[in-house]
Design a protein around this motif. Structure first.
Motif, PDB file in Angstrom:
ATOM      1  N   LEU A 170       6.123   3.780  21.486  1.00 52.40           N
ATOM      2  CA  LEU A 170       4.912   4.543  21.789  1.00 52.40           C
ATOM      3  C   LEU A 170       3.853   3.690  22.469  1.00 52.40           C
ATOM      4  O   LEU A 170       2.977   4.213  23.160  1.00 52.40           O
ATOM      5  CB  LEU A 170       4.346   5.143  20.495  1.00 52.40           C
ATOM      6  CG  LEU A 170       5.260   6.140  19.764  1.00 52.40           C
ATOM      7  CD1 LEU A 170       4.636   6.546  18.439  1.00 52.40           C
ATOM      8  CD2 LEU A 170       5.525   7.368  20.627  1.00 52.40           C
ATOM      9  N   LEU A 171       3.912   2.375  22.244  1.00 52.20           N
ATOM     10  CA  LEU A 171       2.897   1.483  22.811  1.00 52.20           C
ATOM     11  C   LEU A 171       3.321   0.870  24.143  1.00 52.20           C
ATOM     12  O   LEU A 171       2.540   0.149  24.761  1.00 52.20           O
ATOM     13  CB  LEU A 171       2.578   0.357  21.815  1.00 52.20           C
ATOM     14  CG  LEU A 171       1.910   0.784  20.505  1.00 52.20           C
ATOM     15  CD1 LEU A 171       1.787  -0.404  19.564  1.00 52.20           C
ATOM     16  CD2 LEU A 171       0.545   1.387  20.768  1.00 52.20           C
ATOM     17  N   LYS A 172       4.555   1.140  24.561  1.00 55.28           N
ATOM     18  CA  LYS A 172       5.039   0.507  25.789  1.00 55.28           C
ATOM     19  C   LYS A 172       4.454   1.145  27.038  1.00 55.28           C
ATOM     20  O   LYS A 172       4.137   0.464  28.008  1.00 55.28           O
ATOM     21  CB  LYS A 172       6.566   0.583  25.845  1.00 55.28           C
ATOM     22  CG  LYS A 172       7.286  -0.439  24.977  1.00 55.28           C
ATOM     23  CD  LYS A 172       8.788  -0.378  25.209  1.00 55.28           C
ATOM     24  CE  LYS A 172       9.521  -1.424  24.382  1.00 55.28           C
ATOM     25  NZ  LYS A 172      10.976  -1.407  24.619  1.00 55.28           N
ATOM     26  N   LYS A 173       4.324   2.473  27.016  1.00 53.06           N
ATOM     27  CA  LYS A 173       3.907   3.179  28.223  1.00 53.06           C
ATOM     28  C   LYS A 173       2.390   3.249  28.308  1.00 53.06           C
ATOM     29  O   LYS A 173       1.715   3.566  27.332  1.00 53.06           O
ATOM     30  CB  LYS A 173       4.497   4.590  28.230  1.00 53.06           C
ATOM     31  CG  LYS A 173       4.291   5.328  29.543  1.00 53.06           C
ATOM     32  CD  LYS A 173       4.989   6.676  29.533  1.00 53.06           C
ATOM     33  CE  LYS A 173       4.802   7.399  30.858  1.00 53.06           C
ATOM     34  NZ  LYS A 173       5.466   8.727  30.867  1.00 53.06           N
ATOM     35  N   ILE A 174       1.869   2.930  29.477  1.00 50.45           N
ATOM     36  CA  ILE A 174       0.424   2.980  29.723  1.00 50.45           C
ATOM     37  C   ILE A 174       0.156   4.020  30.806  1.00 50.45           C
ATOM     38  O   ILE A 174       0.698   3.938  31.903  1.00 50.45           O
ATOM     39  CB  ILE A 174      -0.114   1.612  30.155  1.00 50.45           C
ATOM     40  CG1 ILE A 174       0.041   0.591  29.024  1.00 50.45           C
ATOM     41  CG2 ILE A 174      -1.578   1.707  30.561  1.00 50.45           C
ATOM     42  CD1 ILE A 174      -0.437  -0.794  29.382  1.00 50.45           C
ATOM     43  N   SER A 175      -0.668   4.991  30.477  1.00 47.33           N
ATOM     44  CA  SER A 175      -1.011   6.043  31.435  1.00 47.33           C
ATOM     45  C   SER A 175      -2.189   5.605  32.305  1.00 47.33           C
ATOM     46  O   SER A 175      -3.167   5.055  31.804  1.00 47.33           O
ATOM     47  CB  SER A 175      -1.374   7.338  30.698  1.00 47.33           C
ATOM     48  OG  SER A 175      -1.862   8.310  31.606  1.00 47.33           O
ATOM     49  N   GLN A 176      -2.066   5.861  33.596  1.00 46.75           N
ATOM     50  CA  GLN A 176      -3.150   5.555  34.528  1.00 46.75           C
ATOM     51  C   GLN A 176      -3.843   6.833  34.998  1.00 46.75           C
ATOM     52  O   GLN A 176      -4.592   6.811  35.978  1.00 46.75           O
ATOM     53  CB  GLN A 176      -2.591   4.793  35.725  1.00 46.75           C
ATOM     54  CG  GLN A 176      -1.699   3.646  35.357  1.00 46.75           C
ATOM     55  CD  GLN A 176      -2.133   2.328  35.962  1.00 46.75           C
ATOM     56  OE1 GLN A 176      -3.034   2.278  36.765  1.00 46.75           O
ATOM     57  NE2 GLN A 176      -1.479   1.266  35.544  1.00 46.75           N
ATOM     58  N   SER A 177      -3.591   7.923  34.301  1.00 48.86           N
ATOM     59  CA  SER A 177      -4.182   9.203  34.676  1.00 48.86           C
ATOM     60  C   SER A 177      -5.694   9.171  34.489  1.00 48.86           C
ATOM     61  O   SER A 177      -6.223   8.492  33.613  1.00 48.86           O
ATOM     62  CB  SER A 177      -3.578  10.322  33.823  1.00 48.86           C
ATOM     63  OG  SER A 177      -4.237  11.542  34.057  1.00 48.86           O
ATOM     64  N   LEU A 178      -6.394   9.948  35.322  1.00 48.57           N
ATOM     65  CA  LEU A 178      -7.849  10.041  35.247  1.00 48.57           C
ATOM     66  C   LEU A 178      -8.306  11.296  34.510  1.00 48.57           C
ATOM     67  O   LEU A 178      -9.504  11.576  34.462  1.00 48.57           O
ATOM     68  CB  LEU A 178      -8.445  10.040  36.666  1.00 48.57           C
ATOM     69  CG  LEU A 178      -8.127   8.811  37.528  1.00 48.57           C
ATOM     70  CD1 LEU A 178      -8.835   8.925  38.870  1.00 48.57           C
ATOM     71  CD2 LEU A 178      -8.522   7.522  36.843  1.00 48.57           C
ATOM     72  N   ARG A 179      -7.383  12.011  33.918  1.00 52.44           N
ATOM     73  CA  ARG A 179      -7.762  13.191  33.147  1.00 52.44           C
ATOM     74  C   ARG A 179      -8.377  12.762  31.816  1.00 52.44           C
ATOM     75  O   ARG A 179      -7.897  11.806  31.190  1.00 52.44           O
ATOM     76  CB  ARG A 179      -6.550  14.080  32.901  1.00 52.44           C
ATOM     77  CG  ARG A 179      -6.054  14.784  34.154  1.00 52.44           C
ATOM     78  CD  ARG A 179      -4.987  15.809  33.816  1.00 52.44           C
ATOM     79  NE  ARG A 179      -3.819  15.170  33.211  1.00 52.44           N
ATOM     80  CZ  ARG A 179      -2.826  15.835  32.625  1.00 52.44           C
ATOM     81  NH1 ARG A 179      -2.877  17.155  32.557  1.00 52.44           N
ATOM     82  NH2 ARG A 179      -1.801  15.183  32.118  1.00 52.44           N
ATOM     83  N   PRO A 180      -9.418  13.430  31.368  1.00 60.40           N
ATOM     84  CA  PRO A 180     -10.084  13.027  30.124  1.00 60.40           C
ATOM     85  C   PRO A 180      -9.139  12.938  28.928  1.00 60.40           C
ATOM     86  O   PRO A 180      -9.250  12.028  28.105  1.00 60.40           O
ATOM     87  CB  PRO A 180     -11.148  14.108  29.922  1.00 60.40           C
ATOM     88  CG  PRO A 180     -11.434  14.617  31.297  1.00 60.40           C
ATOM     89  CD  PRO A 180     -10.137  14.540  32.025  1.00 60.40           C
ATOM     90  N   SER A 181      -8.189  13.880  28.813  1.00 62.97           N
ATOM     91  CA  SER A 181      -7.276  13.853  27.664  1.00 62.97           C
ATOM     92  C   SER A 181      -6.393  12.616  27.696  1.00 62.97           C
ATOM     93  O   SER A 181      -6.145  11.988  26.655  1.00 62.97           O
ATOM     94  CB  SER A 181      -6.413  15.115  27.657  1.00 62.97           C
ATOM     95  OG  SER A 181      -5.654  15.211  28.863  1.00 62.97           O
ATOM     96  N   LYS A 182      -5.923  12.223  28.890  1.00 59.36           N
ATOM     97  CA  LYS A 182      -5.084  11.035  29.004  1.00 59.36           C
ATOM     98  C   LYS A 182      -5.894   9.764  28.771  1.00 59.36           C
ATOM     99  O   LYS A 182      -5.401   8.799  28.176  1.00 59.36           O
ATOM    100  CB  LYS A 182      -4.428  10.991  30.384  1.00 59.36           C
ATOM    101  CG  LYS A 182      -3.395  12.089  30.614  1.00 59.36           C
ATOM    102  CD  LYS A 182      -2.214  11.924  29.665  1.00 59.36           C
ATOM    103  CE  LYS A 182      -1.130  12.964  29.940  1.00 59.36           C
ATOM    104  NZ  LYS A 182       0.020  12.824  29.009  1.00 59.36           N
TER     105      LYS A 182
END
Length: 645
Positions: A216-228
């Motif tokens: 669960l800690l491996k993936k890093i989201s670069q999304s700019l959506r507030p929820s992400k």
């Protein structure tokens, strides 16, 4: 041979044999220097004379000695130069003692040192420094060769160098394992082992799907959506807690950023079962590095989000402001036309009539006054309209000077900006000048959980911005204040005025430098390792460079004045012109005869041809430093490149 194979068998074989020389190189390397002629003349036997000259030439070519090994062509060349027969040279007669004595004579002549224990100790220190940075063994091996050549030390055989490199890599690994063994208490070990245990599905506890906490800690989201962004902040808080627990161990490991990244990459690429079956200390070492690495990356990602969102907001404001300006051009033109009509009716026309009345000789003074009074009475409404329009234009001009429309747009976009950036600013800890106005504003923002009070600092804002943040009642408008605060934070991060302690991309500049205490304690050692001992004295080095520069100026000016320099031409007015020499075009033949007759060339052929000349395939290396498999064939990489394309 040591267990670690740094070079390929073919490379080992090539390294431990004398260099293969061309005819031109033989003439150069087997030429006896005049200063060595007395020593050479003292050699009594032909075998010693031939052996000495062979050792001399090979050393000049490679800075190495080869234990009485030679190539037949080189032996024939040296024997012919000495007017001797090749049969007079018997390697058995050229014994170890004689070869060792010749070796010392050659080293002494060229100012080189033997590879003794002192030199070995220096190389061990250099190798350990490179091992800490997780350089590849072959890169360390090649760098050691450069260090030896720079320090004028003879190069030993491949076995010796391989033994040093491999032993230091193992020693560094053992040092890390010992540090983990000594400092990781049972509580920390339990915390680390929980990362490779499956976590319950918090959203749906009844679900049978469980994932490892580590996954669960491996993936890093670069999304700019507030929820992400909120999810990324949640992962960051989890890693921050873990990092605080292992911070003392990370400091004790004294790993470089490259070392942390290397061990963490293993965790990123391995399956959980591959991590679990490692020894306890090694497993915990990799997990600690993973925590640090992901913590740094997450902070960098959040800063990237802050910068991107802030810049997007500014770009949107400028775009909206520009659209508003273009849309308002027609209305502004109508207002200007109406204003001109009002001025004409309320000021210009009455003034013209008054002028005509004033200079009319047929009217008496009383009649002139009466008519002028009538004009003023009848034009009162027009003058009032002109005054109103004038006030309107004054207000608009003031708004344009204060750029009020832009700040209104920024205020309208503030909520969207806050939804993405506010929690980042409140959560992260920035480094910078703690006495600055911006630091005071950030502290006020965090201390009040994002609320803006009347005591909010204003010193970080420009005068125009300070006027824009107040409403008519004199209260601070929180939306525009927050937006401007975020913009200033982004600008400070880009300029390096704000930094992050735990980061890869936004560290303070001092983190990239040698610590001051270490520099002061080991200054001479650092200069020697960098081959800068000759310029250790700053003023002396500057004086020497200034003298060389002055001599070069003098020489250049003399060439110009004596008309030796053909590129400087003087004009009649005393000025001069410097011409650039024409570059002769290189001769080339048309490619038509080289290209195939068919109308297309396959992409595989293109890649293969480019690789044959540039060797770009050599850049594809296994991510592991040790225990990597045999490199796949080039066609496998070509297939991958074509597939990605």
């Amino acid at each position: 041979m040591p267990r670690m194979q740094i070079l390929t068998p073919a490379e080992y074989a090539d390294f431990d044999i004398p260099p293969i020389l061309t005819d031109v190189e033989r003439e150069r390397y087997f030429d006896l220097p005049q200063s060595l002629e007395p020593i050479f003349a003292s050699l009594r036997t032909p075998a010693n004379r031939i052996g000495f000259l062979l050792a001399l030439g090979y050393f000049k070519a490679s800075k190495r000695f080869f234990e009485r090994r030679f190539h037949g062509d080189d032996l024939s060349f040296v024997a012919a130069r000495l007017q001797l027969s090749t049969g007079v040279f018997d390697p058995a007669l050229y014994d170890h003692a004689t070869a060792g004595r010749h070796r010392r004579l050659i080293l002494n002549h060229f100012g080189f040192r033997e590879f003794d224990e002192h030199a070995r100790h220096a190389i061990v220190r250099e190798t350990l420094s490179m091992a800490r940075s997780q350089m590849r063994p072959k890169a360390i091996f090649l760098q050691v060769l450069n260090v030896l050549a720079r320090s004028k030390t003879e190069i030993p055989n491949a076995y010796t160098l391989t033994d040093i490199v491999s032993s230091q890599i193992r020693a560094h690994k053992n040092t890390l394992a010992d540090a983990i063994h000594a400092r990781a208490n049972p509580a920390i070990r339990k915390l680390l082992d929980e990362l490779i245990e499956k976590a319950e599905n918090e959203e749906n506890p009844a679900s049978q799907i469980q994932r490892y906490k580590l996954t669960l800690l491996k993936k890093i989201s670069q999304s700019l959506r507030p929820s992400k962004i909120k999810e990324t902040l949640g992962d960051w808080r989890t890693l921050r807690t873990l990092h605080q627990e292992v911070a003392s161990i990370i400091a004790a490991l004294d790993l470089t950023r490259e070392g942390i990244r290397y061990h963490a990459t293993s965790v990123m690429k391995f399956q959980v079962f591959q991590i679990s079956r490692r020894t306890q200390d090694d497993r915990h070492l990799h997990l600690i590095c993973f925590i640090a690495h992901q913590f740094y990356r997450l902070q960098d990602t959040l800063i990237d989000v802050l910068l991107t969102v802030t810049q997007n907001t500014l770009n949107a404001c400028k775009r909206i402001r520009k659209d508003q300006h273009y849309a308002a051009r027609a209305a502004e033109a109508n207002e200007v036309e109406a204003f001109l009509d009002c001025v004409d009716q309320g000021a210009v026309s009455p003034l013209s009539a008054i002028e005509a009345i004033t200079f009319n000789p047929d009217l008496s003074d009383q009649e002139k006054v009466r008519q002028i009074q009538d004009i003023f009475s009848n034009g009162r409404s027009q003058r009032q309209a002109v005054q109103e329009q004038l006030e309107h234009f004054k207000a608009r001009t003031q708004r344009m000077e204060d750029d009020a429309d832009y700040y209104e747009v920024l205020t309208a976009r503030s909520r969207k900006l806050q939804n993405r950036v506010a929690e980042i600013v409140k959560s992260l800890t920035f480094q910078g000048d703690e006495t600055s106005d911006l630091a005071a504003a950030m502290e006020h923002y965090r201390a009040n959980s994002g609320r803006i009070t009347p005591a909010a600092p204003l010193g970080f804002l420009a005068a125009q911005e300070q006027r824009a943040i107040f409403d008519p009642s004199g209260a601070i408008r929180a939306p525009i204040y927050k937006a401007l605060l975020f913009v200033r934070i982004a600008e400070a991060l880009k300029a390096g005025a704000l930094n992050m302690e735990h980061s890869y991309k936004y560290r303070p500049l001092d983190d990239y430098l040698i610590p001051k205490s270490s520099w002061e304690a080991r200054r001479d050692d650092y200069l020697q390792r960098a081959n800068l001992s000759g310029v250790s004295g700053c003023q002396a080095a500057l004086d020497a460079l200034a003298e060389r520069l002055d001599r070069q100026y003098q020489e250049t000016n003399e060439h110009i004045l004596s008309e030796v320099n053909p590129h400087v031409h003087f004009r009649k007015n005393g000025s001069f012109h410097v011409s650039t020499p024409k570059v002769e075009p290189e001769g080339s033949e048309p490619l038509l005869g080289i290209l195939p007759k068919r109308r297309y060339i396959s992409l595989l052929e293109v890649l293969s041809t480019v690789n044959r000349f540039t060797h770009f395939g050599d850049s594809f290396e296994h991510w592991q430093i040790r225990y990597n498999r045999v490199k796949p064939a080039d066609r496998t990489f070509f297939a991958g490149i074509i597939g990605y394309g």
